[in-house]
Design a protein around this motif. Structure first.
Motif, PDB file in Angstrom:
ATOM      1  N   LEU A 102       0.824  -1.207   0.000  1.00  0.00           N
ATOM      2  CA  LEU A 102       0.000   0.000   0.000  1.00  0.00           C
ATOM      3  C   LEU A 102       0.860   1.259   0.000  1.00  0.00           C
ATOM      4  O   LEU A 102       0.464   2.284  -0.562  1.00  0.00           O
ATOM      5  N   GLY A 138       0.167   4.096  -2.577  1.00  0.00           N
ATOM      6  CA  GLY A 138      -0.168   5.436  -2.119  1.00  0.00           C
ATOM      7  C   GLY A 138       0.855   6.468  -2.538  1.00  0.00           C
ATOM      8  O   GLY A 138       0.500   7.587  -2.932  1.00  0.00           O
ATOM      9  N   SER A 170      -2.898  -4.218  -5.870  1.00  0.00           N
ATOM     10  CA  SER A 170      -1.789  -3.268  -5.823  1.00  0.00           C
ATOM     11  C   SER A 170      -0.932  -3.367  -7.080  1.00  0.00           C
ATOM     12  O   SER A 170      -0.504  -2.341  -7.642  1.00  0.00           O
ATOM     13  N   THR A 227      -6.632   0.361  -0.080  1.00  0.00           N
ATOM     14  CA  THR A 227      -6.121   1.087   1.078  1.00  0.00           C
ATOM     15  C   THR A 227      -7.068   1.008   2.257  1.00  0.00           C
ATOM     16  O   THR A 227      -6.639   0.942   3.423  1.00  0.00           O
TER      17      THR A 227
END
Length: 285
Positions: free
Chosen positions: A33, A37, A151, A200
């Motif tokens: 993540l 992100g 992801s 997320t």
């Protein structure tokens, strides 16, 4: 509760080594993540879409809550809710003003639906609370594989559209004149963003998803203008926030989200301070 009790509740490292194996999946998911992100946060900032992220997160929360209610896979429900929000914003919210107004409509609707579904759910209360604020040990092997797959899809998709998306984000008018299909690219980016939000939420919860998708990139942009360095710092800051948050949350009895958001906030404040020291004349007004 006095201050010492609060510290003991937030930081208690007794039997820490025995508890650490319990969050192995969460640490792996958190590392993935952090990459997601850090990468997508750059484009969120360049395209001024922080508010849209919150709107997508609320519908993603509603989808996850509905999946929890009917006994379906929570990740699938989260992705479904995110995709619906992304399509609505991508098709109807081509202009920033329209996007903000649509987001303002979607946010309370999604949150209201999510609360309705959770109120009807008769299972463990921790499952309800975890959708909003995240759960440190909620990632099992099946969920981990799903999160890693999502992801990977997000990262690969971003890399494939990186150059035209960067062009369209920096100067959409010139990009459109040069033949870049900015409207179609916007919808593609919204779909990528939807997947990023959905994955997320599984760790930090729907209410605090901004801490991973926005704050690291915002902090990185404060200390450098180099595109490559910005991306690297954004990923590093995101990794510090989520992995550090998981490790600290293991030592306390609080949800993971306060730790992640606090680390993200401190990183941002430090970066603002570095920016102020480097360019004092800008802040003498």
């Amino acid at each position: 509760m006095n201050f010492s009790d609060l510290l003991e509740k937030a930081f208690n490292f007794q039997d820490y080594g025995l508890l650490l194996p319990l969050v192995t999946n969460s640490l792996i998911a958190g590392a993935a993540l952090g990459i997601v992100g850090g990468l997508i946060g750059i484009f969120i900032m360049m395209r001024d879409m922080a508010f849209a992220v919150h709107g997508i997160a609320e519908l993603s929360f509603a989808g996850a809550a509905f999946a929890l209610l009917i006994g379906a896979d929570v990740v699938t429900g989260s992705v479904f809710g995110s995709m619906i929000a992304a399509l609505i914003l991508g098709i109807l919210g081509t202009r920033a003003r329209d996007r903000n107004s649509i987001t303002g409509v979607l946010m309370p609707f999604g949150l209201g639906l999510g609360i309705l579904f959770l109120s009807l759910y008769e299972g463990r209360s921790a499952n309800k609370f975890g959708l909003l604020t995240g759960q440190i040990v909620a990632v099992d092997d099946v969920q981990l594989n799903g999160m890693l797959l999502l992801s990977a899809v997000v990262v690969i998709a971003l890399l494939l559209v990186w150059r035209p998306l960067t062009f369209a984000s920096v100067d959409p008018v010139v990009a459109n004149a040069r033949g870049v299909r900015t409207s179609g690219l916007s919808i593609v980016f919204m779909m990528i963003l939807a997947l990023a939000v959905a994955v997320t939420i599984q760790v930090v919860g729907a209410l605090l998803v901004l801490a991973l998708l926005i704050t690291p990139a915002a902090a990185a942009m404060r200390v450098t203008s180099n595109p490559v360095t910005t991306v690297v710092l954004s990923i590093v800051f995101a990794e510090l926030a989520v992995v550090g948050g998981i490790l600290l949350a293991l030592a306390g009895s609080l949800p993971i989200s306060p730790y992640v958001t606090t680390i993200s906030f401190l990183i941002y404040v430090i970066c603002r301070g570095i920016e102020a020291v480097r360019s004092p004349r800008r802040h003498q007004v």
